[in-house]
Scaffold this motif. Structure first.
Motif, PDB file in Angstrom:
ATOM      1  N   ILE A  71      53.162   4.155  53.489  1.00 61.18           N
ATOM      2  CA  ILE A  71      52.588   5.486  53.308  1.00 61.18           C
ATOM      3  C   ILE A  71      51.883   5.960  54.574  1.00 61.18           C
ATOM      4  O   ILE A  71      51.702   7.163  54.788  1.00 61.18           O
ATOM      5  N   LEU A  72      51.512   5.044  55.454  1.00 62.96           N
ATOM      6  CA  LEU A  72      50.758   5.405  56.652  1.00 62.96           C
ATOM      7  C   LEU A  72      51.641   5.925  57.783  1.00 62.96           C
ATOM      8  O   LEU A  72      51.140   6.526  58.734  1.00 62.96           O
ATOM      9  N   ILE A  73      52.947   5.683  57.710  1.00 63.98           N
ATOM     10  CA  ILE A  73      53.849   6.129  58.777  1.00 63.98           C
ATOM     11  C   ILE A  73      53.934   7.652  58.778  1.00 63.98           C
ATOM     12  O   ILE A  73      54.234   8.276  57.766  1.00 63.98           O
ATOM     13  N   ALA A  74      53.647   8.242  59.913  1.00 64.64           N
ATOM     14  CA  ALA A  74      53.600   9.699  60.029  1.00 64.64           C
ATOM     15  C   ALA A  74      54.989  10.284  60.236  1.00 64.64           C
ATOM     16  O   ALA A  74      55.875   9.626  60.793  1.00 64.64           O
ATOM     17  N   VAL A 119      59.699  10.991  55.627  1.00 68.25           N
ATOM     18  CA  VAL A 119      58.964   9.789  55.252  1.00 68.25           C
ATOM     19  C   VAL A 119      58.204  10.065  53.949  1.00 68.25           C
ATOM     20  O   VAL A 119      58.204  11.183  53.439  1.00 68.25           O
ATOM     21  N   GLU A 120      57.541   9.053  53.430  1.00 68.45           N
ATOM     22  CA  GLU A 120      56.847   9.189  52.147  1.00 68.45           C
ATOM     23  C   GLU A 120      55.829  10.322  52.173  1.00 68.45           C
ATOM     24  O   GLU A 120      55.641  11.037  51.186  1.00 68.45           O
ATOM     25  N   ARG A 121      55.169  10.500  53.292  1.00 68.42           N
ATOM     26  CA  ARG A 121      54.135  11.530  53.381  1.00 68.42           C
ATOM     27  C   ARG A 121      54.698  12.945  53.310  1.00 68.42           C
ATOM     28  O   ARG A 121      53.940  13.906  53.086  1.00 68.42           O
ATOM     29  N   ASP A 122      56.000  13.098  53.475  1.00 70.72           N
ATOM     30  CA  ASP A 122      56.621  14.422  53.389  1.00 70.72           C
ATOM     31  C   ASP A 122      56.807  14.886  51.951  1.00 70.72           C
ATOM     32  O   ASP A 122      57.017  16.078  51.704  1.00 70.72           O
ATOM     33  N   MET A 123      56.763  13.977  51.007  1.00 70.13           N
ATOM     34  CA  MET A 123      57.061  14.320  49.620  1.00 70.13           C
ATOM     35  C   MET A 123      55.897  15.059  48.951  1.00 70.13           C
ATOM     36  O   MET A 123      54.728  14.864  49.294  1.00 70.13           O
ATOM     37  N   GLU A 124      56.231  15.893  47.982  1.00 62.03           N
ATOM     38  CA  GLU A 124      55.235  16.709  47.292  1.00 62.03           C
ATOM     39  C   GLU A 124      54.124  15.853  46.686  1.00 62.03           C
ATOM     40  O   GLU A 124      52.949  16.235  46.701  1.00 62.03           O
ATOM     41  N   GLU A 125      54.493  14.686  46.153  1.00 60.27           N
ATOM     42  CA  GLU A 125      53.506  13.802  45.527  1.00 60.27           C
ATOM     43  C   GLU A 125      52.434  13.334  46.504  1.00 60.27           C
ATOM     44  O   GLU A 125      51.332  12.951  46.089  1.00 60.27           O
ATOM     45  N   ASN A 126      52.747  13.399  47.804  1.00 58.77           N
ATOM     46  CA  ASN A 126      51.821  12.907  48.818  1.00 58.77           C
ATOM     47  C   ASN A 126      51.257  14.008  49.719  1.00 58.77           C
ATOM     48  O   ASN A 126      50.502  13.713  50.647  1.00 58.77           O
ATOM     49  N   LYS A 175      42.922 -11.071  49.056  1.00 59.99           N
ATOM     50  CA  LYS A 175      43.954 -11.954  49.591  1.00 59.99           C
ATOM     51  C   LYS A 175      44.741 -11.204  50.661  1.00 59.99           C
ATOM     52  O   LYS A 175      44.931  -9.985  50.566  1.00 59.99           O
ATOM     53  N   LYS A 176      45.218 -11.933  51.652  1.00 63.68           N
ATOM     54  CA  LYS A 176      45.896 -11.308  52.793  1.00 63.68           C
ATOM     55  C   LYS A 176      47.220 -12.015  53.073  1.00 63.68           C
ATOM     56  O   LYS A 176      47.499 -13.068  52.528  1.00 63.68           O
ATOM     57  N   GLY A 177      47.989 -11.405  53.964  1.00 64.90           N
ATOM     58  CA  GLY A 177      49.275 -11.972  54.329  1.00 64.90           C
ATOM     59  C   GLY A 177      50.433 -11.016  54.160  1.00 64.90           C
ATOM     60  O   GLY A 177      51.595 -11.403  54.263  1.00 64.90           O
ATOM     61  N   ARG A 178      50.129  -9.733  53.904  1.00 57.39           N
ATOM     62  CA  ARG A 178      51.176  -8.724  53.776  1.00 57.39           C
ATOM     63  C   ARG A 178      51.740  -8.384  55.158  1.00 57.39           C
ATOM     64  O   ARG A 178      51.013  -8.378  56.136  1.00 57.39           O
ATOM     65  N   LYS A 179      53.001  -8.025  55.218  1.00 55.49           N
ATOM     66  CA  LYS A 179      53.582  -7.475  56.436  1.00 55.49           C
ATOM     67  C   LYS A 179      53.752  -5.968  56.269  1.00 55.49           C
ATOM     68  O   LYS A 179      53.879  -5.460  55.148  1.00 55.49           O
ATOM     69  N   ASP A 180      53.756  -5.263  57.386  1.00 54.80           N
ATOM     70  CA  ASP A 180      53.986  -3.819  57.363  1.00 54.80           C
ATOM     71  C   ASP A 180      55.476  -3.524  57.266  1.00 54.80           C
ATOM     72  O   ASP A 180      56.298  -4.210  57.878  1.00 54.80           O
ATOM     73  N   SER A 181      55.811  -2.485  56.521  1.00 50.65           N
ATOM     74  CA  SER A 181      57.204  -2.073  56.406  1.00 50.65           C
ATOM     75  C   SER A 181      57.712  -1.508  57.729  1.00 50.65           C
ATOM     76  O   SER A 181      56.963  -0.895  58.488  1.00 50.65           O
ATOM     77  N   LYS A 182      58.996  -1.697  57.968  1.00 48.67           N
ATOM     78  CA  LYS A 182      59.613  -1.144  59.174  1.00 48.67           C
ATOM     79  C   LYS A 182      60.079   0.297  58.964  1.00 48.67           C
ATOM     80  O   LYS A 182      60.449   0.975  59.930  1.00 48.67           O
ATOM     81  N   VAL A 183      60.067   0.742  57.722  1.00 46.29           N
ATOM     82  CA  VAL A 183      60.526   2.101  57.416  1.00 46.29           C
ATOM     83  C   VAL A 183      59.628   2.732  56.366  1.00 46.29           C
ATOM     84  O   VAL A 183      58.902   2.049  55.652  1.00 46.29           O
ATOM     85  N   SER A 184      59.704   4.053  56.281  1.00 51.78           N
ATOM     86  CA  SER A 184      59.067   4.812  55.220  1.00 51.78           C
ATOM     87  C   SER A 184      60.097   5.824  54.732  1.00 51.78           C
ATOM     88  O   SER A 184      60.505   6.702  55.495  1.00 51.78           O
ATOM     89  N   LEU A 185      60.540   5.685  53.497  1.00 57.90           N
ATOM     90  CA  LEU A 185      61.651   6.482  52.988  1.00 57.90           C
ATOM     91  C   LEU A 185      61.176   7.448  51.902  1.00 57.90           C
ATOM     92  O   LEU A 185      60.723   7.024  50.840  1.00 57.90           O
ATOM     93  N   ALA A 186      61.323   8.741  52.167  1.00 56.93           N
ATOM     94  CA  ALA A 186      60.881   9.757  51.219  1.00 56.93           C
ATOM     95  C   ALA A 186      61.573   9.611  49.873  1.00 56.93           C
ATOM     96  O   ALA A 186      60.974   9.851  48.817  1.00 56.93           O
TER      97      ALA A 186
END
Length: 367
Positions: A108-111, A127-134, A185-196
């Protein structure tokens, strides 16, 4: 604060958001909730979707590579909360919107990226941020995560992911607003893509029925208890008029207000949110009793017909969720315990590991 005083306070608060005050407060939009664990993976009748795979996370993931990460993030969130308390519910909402779309991976953070100059035909992928829900996700939230990430990068470059920073910041703001502290808890990786295209149908809506909500939650491996505890995040934050206008003027095509909303609240909200011509920037609090305090008053409000969104009030009206609303509304400690478990459970949805993800240096840009 009783309900009558609370309703009067809502009107005064909304009016005070005009002019210069609006800029500081408009981002106090409610975060949609954060879930709690069920005894078994959730399913709903007729649903064939499998619960998402979960990966192990750990409290000491950065013990050797960035042992002070919790404190580094906490220093930023404390300063941010002091100067811009609206960042709290904004970050909580970001965390929810991130985890419910393809898992907790900071997608969600990818601009959005602009098309190349001079190429009129070129269209950058949405990207996800382009969608109406966001579209109404407050910028305060994004800015806060970027600030926390920059502070972490200055001490531990290239080590801690944006997804983990977001999870830590969400926890900090819960505590800063008066809620419980809990280990993340930690250990998540960041996504390489953001798909609307992954957003639609993945997030609850303001007018969702309980059946609708349960279907969304089931697709994330969450269930009935998760839904009610998650919704408790609406104990802080604000919503735009557009999200509940139908309840004020034309409930289910009747051209009348929702008969199950307290009449005094309807009157107060109508003064702030006219049926037409109102400002799209006006926001009102979810919790008419203690809108800035992370407590369990949200559930008492539902029992007094003071829920702002239709999806909130539905939790008390539905016989499946009503007992849980009553239970959490009667005991703040019980709500806190449920909420903490819920945050942990939601925070491990479809976590990316290894080569499936990356460690972004700047959260708005993938590598």
């Amino acid at each position: 604060m009783d309900s009558s005083t609370g309703i009067r306070f809502v009107l005064l608060l909304v009016v005070s958001l005009g002019g210069n005050g609006m800029r500081a407060c408009r981002a106090r939009e409610a975060p949609l909730p954060l879930p709690l664990p069920s005894a078994a993976p959730a399913t709903t009748a007729g649903s064939s979707r499998r619960a998402p795979e979960r990966h192990g996370l750990s409290l000491d993931f950065y013990a050797k590579t960035c042992p002070a990460v919790d404190q580094i993030v906490a220093n930023v969130t404390a300063a941010r909360f002091r100067d811009h308390p609206a960042a709290g519910p904004a970050v909580l909402r970001l965390f929810h919107h991130d985890c419910f779309v393809e898992g907790c991976d900071a997608s969600i953070l990818i601009a959005p990226t602009a098309a190349k100059a001079g190429d009129a035909a070129a269209r950058a992928p949405k990207v996800e941020r382009d969608m109406e829900e966001n579209k109404n996700l407050p910028q305060y939230g994004f800015d806060t995560v970027e600030m926390a990430k920059a502070a972490v990068e200055s001490k531990c470059p290239g080590v801690v992911t944006c997804a983990d920073v977001l999870a830590l910041a969400a926890r900090d703001f819960v505590q800063l607003a008066g809620g419980p502290y809990y280990a993340v808890k930690k250990g998540r990786k960041d996504s390489k893509v953001s798909l609307a295209g992954k957003v639609r149908g993945s997030l609850p809506r303001a007018n969702s029925t309980v059946d609708d909500l349960l279907r969304v939650f089931a697709s994330k491996g969450l269930g009935l208890n998760d839904l009610v505890a998650l919704s408790g995040a609406h104990t802080i934050g604000f919503a735009h008029c557009a999200h509940f206008l139908g309840r004020l003027y034309d409930f289910r095509g009747t051209r009348q207000p929702d008969p199950l909303m307290d009449a005094r609240l309807v009157k107060a909200l109508r003064m702030a949110c006219p049926s037409t011509g109102g400002s799209a920037r006006v926001v009102v609090p979810f919790d008419v009793s203690t809108p800035f305090q992370f407590d369990h008053a949200y559930y008492a409000n539902l029992q007094a017909r003071l829920g702002l969104l239709g999806s909130d009030q539905a939790l008390f009206l539905d016989p499946r969720t009503r007992p849980i609303v009553q239970s959490l509304g009667a005991d703040r400690a019980r709500f806190f315990q449920a909420f903490v478990a819920s945050m942990d459970r939601m925070g491990s949805i479809r976590v990316k590991k290894g080569r499936k993800g990356e460690v972004r240096r700047i959260c708005s840009q993938h590598l």
